[in-house]
Design an enzyme around this catalytic site. Sequence first.
Site, PDB file in Angstrom:
ATOM      1  N   GLN A   1       0.835  -1.212   0.000  1.00 51.16           N
ATOM      2  CA  GLN A   1       0.000   0.000   0.000  1.00 51.16           C
ATOM      3  C   GLN A   1       0.865   1.256   0.000  1.00 51.16           C
ATOM      4  O   GLN A   1       1.628   1.473   0.958  1.00 51.16           O
ATOM      5  CB  GLN A   1      -0.872  -0.017   1.264  1.00 51.16           C
ATOM      6  CG  GLN A   1      -1.781   1.173   1.435  1.00 51.16           C
ATOM      7  CD  GLN A   1      -2.513   1.128   2.780  1.00 51.16           C
ATOM      8  OE1 GLN A   1      -2.081   0.441   3.698  1.00 51.16           O
ATOM      9  NE2 GLN A   1      -3.597   1.860   2.895  1.00 51.16           N
ATOM     10  N   GLY A   2       0.753   2.082  -1.026  1.00 51.83           N
ATOM     11  CA  GLY A   2       1.554   3.295  -1.116  1.00 51.83           C
ATOM     12  C   GLY A   2       0.722   4.544  -0.885  1.00 51.83           C
ATOM     13  O   GLY A   2       0.475   5.309  -1.822  1.00 51.83           O
TER      14      GLY A   2
ATOM     15  N   SER B   1       1.088   6.600   2.517  1.00 52.52           N
ATOM     16  CA  SER B   1       1.825   7.559   3.349  1.00 52.52           C
ATOM     17  C   SER B   1       3.113   8.041   2.696  1.00 52.52           C
ATOM     18  O   SER B   1       3.757   7.314   1.945  1.00 52.52           O
ATOM     19  CB  SER B   1       2.174   6.913   4.691  1.00 52.52           C
ATOM     20  OG  SER B   1       1.031   6.379   5.274  1.00 52.52           O
TER      21      SER B   1
ATOM     22  N   GLU C   1     -10.022  -1.213   5.390  1.00 51.19           N
ATOM     23  CA  GLU C   1      -8.803  -1.469   6.166  1.00 51.19           C
ATOM     24  C   GLU C   1      -9.139  -1.482   7.657  1.00 51.19           C
ATOM     25  O   GLU C   1      -8.622  -2.302   8.405  1.00 51.19           O
ATOM     26  CB  GLU C   1      -7.778  -0.371   5.852  1.00 51.19           C
ATOM     27  CG  GLU C   1      -6.465  -0.530   6.602  1.00 51.19           C
ATOM     28  CD  GLU C   1      -5.434   0.542   6.235  1.00 51.19           C
ATOM     29  OE1 GLU C   1      -5.727   1.397   5.382  1.00 51.19           O
ATOM     30  OE2 GLU C   1      -4.343   0.509   6.814  1.00 51.19           O
TER      31      GLU C   1
ATOM     32  N   SER D   1      -4.145   7.169  12.698  1.00 52.97           N
ATOM     33  CA  SER D   1      -3.882   7.115  14.152  1.00 52.97           C
ATOM     34  C   SER D   1      -5.202   7.233  14.935  1.00 52.97           C
ATOM     35  O   SER D   1      -6.212   7.707  14.414  1.00 52.97           O
ATOM     36  CB  SER D   1      -2.934   8.241  14.553  1.00 52.97           C
ATOM     37  OG  SER D   1      -3.635   9.464  14.552  1.00 52.97           O
ATOM     38  N   ASN D   2      -5.158   6.808  16.198  1.00 51.16           N
ATOM     39  CA  ASN D   2      -6.390   6.844  17.000  1.00 51.16           C
ATOM     40  C   ASN D   2      -6.890   8.267  17.227  1.00 51.16           C
ATOM     41  O   ASN D   2      -8.101   8.484  17.357  1.00 51.16           O
ATOM     42  CB  ASN D   2      -6.160   6.108  18.330  1.00 51.16           C
ATOM     43  CG  ASN D   2      -6.167   4.593  18.115  1.00 51.16           C
ATOM     44  OD1 ASN D   2      -6.136   4.134  16.969  1.00 51.16           O
ATOM     45  ND2 ASN D   2      -6.230   3.834  19.184  1.00 51.16           N
ATOM     46  N   GLU D   3      -5.968   9.240  17.253  1.00 49.89           N
ATOM     47  CA  GLU D   3      -6.417  10.638  17.403  1.00 49.89           C
ATOM     48  C   GLU D   3      -7.236  11.031  16.161  1.00 49.89           C
ATOM     49  O   GLU D   3      -8.284  11.682  16.270  1.00 49.89           O
ATOM     50  CB  GLU D   3      -5.206  11.583  17.545  1.00 49.89           C
ATOM     51  CG  GLU D   3      -4.456  11.469  18.857  1.00 49.89           C
ATOM     52  CD  GLU D   3      -3.540  10.258  18.918  1.00 49.89           C
ATOM     53  OE1 GLU D   3      -3.215   9.683  17.862  1.00 49.89           O
ATOM     54  OE2 GLU D   3      -3.168   9.861  20.039  1.00 49.89           O
TER      55      GLU D   3
END
Length: 395
Positions: A126-127, A129, A244, A380-382
Amino acid sequence: MDLTFTDEENAFRQEVRDFFRENLPKEISDAVKNGGELTKEHMERYHAILNEKGWLASTWPEEYGGPGWTPVQRHIFDEESCRAYAPRIVPFGLNMLGPVLQKFGTQEQKDYYLPRILNGDDWWCQGDSEPGAGSDLASLKTRAVRDGDHYVINGQKTWTKLGQHADWIFCLCRTDPDVKQQEGISFILVDLKTPGIEMRPIKLIEGGHEVNEVFFTDVRVPVENLVGKENQGWTIAKYLLTHERTGIAGVGASMQSLEEVKALARKTMRSGKPLIEDPLFAARIAQVEVDLEAMKITNLRMLFKAQKQGAPGAETSILKIKGTVINQELKDLARRALGPSAAPFPGHITDGNLALAPASEANNAARYFNNRKTSIFGGSNEIQRNILSKAVLEL
Ligand SMILES: Cc1cc2nc3c(=O)[nH]c(=O)nc-3n(C[C@H](O)[C@H](O)[C@H](O)COP(=O)(O)OP(=O)(O)OC[C@H]3O[C@@H](n4cnc5c(N)ncnc54)[C@H](O)[C@@H]3O)c2cc1C
């Protein structure tokens, strides 16, 4: 919602249990149990075993080779595969690109890529980030410029999981720099053998090689590798990310970890008593077990909803947050129960007289450190909390 399993569902559970007992190679289940890195060969063999049975693409519709399971069957399969110490499915082709191609791909793309994903002909990575674009993914800078029948790609991707094994990468690239960020991105399939691509390893905190950086210099990709329309990539990326995140809850894995933590706490003595009788430790186990039970129900509820709506909604962010918090708490409890036996990196010093613990225990510190990643990747969870506040609570 009735949460009692029917006779048919219980029979299915038994079928899955028998299947794993008879077909999962011990070498693979031992590798999962001991928490070491699985080899590419392990993962490909496991996929092939499931594919032969018709159980590999559990989320795909039957017309594309899925088993046609209900959400409850998928849930049962997840529980039983973890119980048997089977690996998790490598998700990039099966759970990410597969659903994307089924919804946005051309007939030619479906006919070519989907069977190859099932047969293990292509390993995908998976590209998304980039060094300056993780949480703020829409600011990505990798450029794809149209040149006749090709796109020419320049830029860098990072944190590319298991890219060292991959044949292909699906990439988000900027195709129009002059419009609102989200409106100038395209979703492009890139053969990693194309000239101009370099993959470099990144080592994680516990020493494992799981992720990579990928550099693109004048990489020429045929225009037929575009998925959907040019500049539709953001819509596709959002669709992919909800898929995902559904699997990311890891209910079955946490159920297995909970049993392991309880077994460890029963056999570990502290101040002359089993650790499980320590009120503070027992309270943490009780709390995480209650949270896990609640998440199991939430997970089933969302699986039902996804089946009705065709795709999971933004609520999957709840699963991502709760699933990873629970998983990290369980890894912390295991590490604390083991004390010195879970010393950092004992996997590196277990030869001869330096052996500190059986392999299944000695990797616990490494597993704990490795699992810090789960509250970062997949968004992220944030960021998940931000999504919930906007898309679900409409704040
Ligand atoms: C082990 C691992 C595997 C991965 N695999 C892949 C992969 O295969 N392919 C891929 O494309 N990517 C992958 N990723 C990347 C992953 O998706 C990103 O790491 C993630 O999206 C966070 O981006 P970042 O690392 O750039 O952190 P940043 O975005 O720089 O965030 C840093 C910190 O700031 C917080 N933060 C940022 N913005 C906000 C905000 N608006 N509000 C509140 N807090 C905020 C974040 O929560 C985080 O704590 C992987 C990451 C890891 C760790």
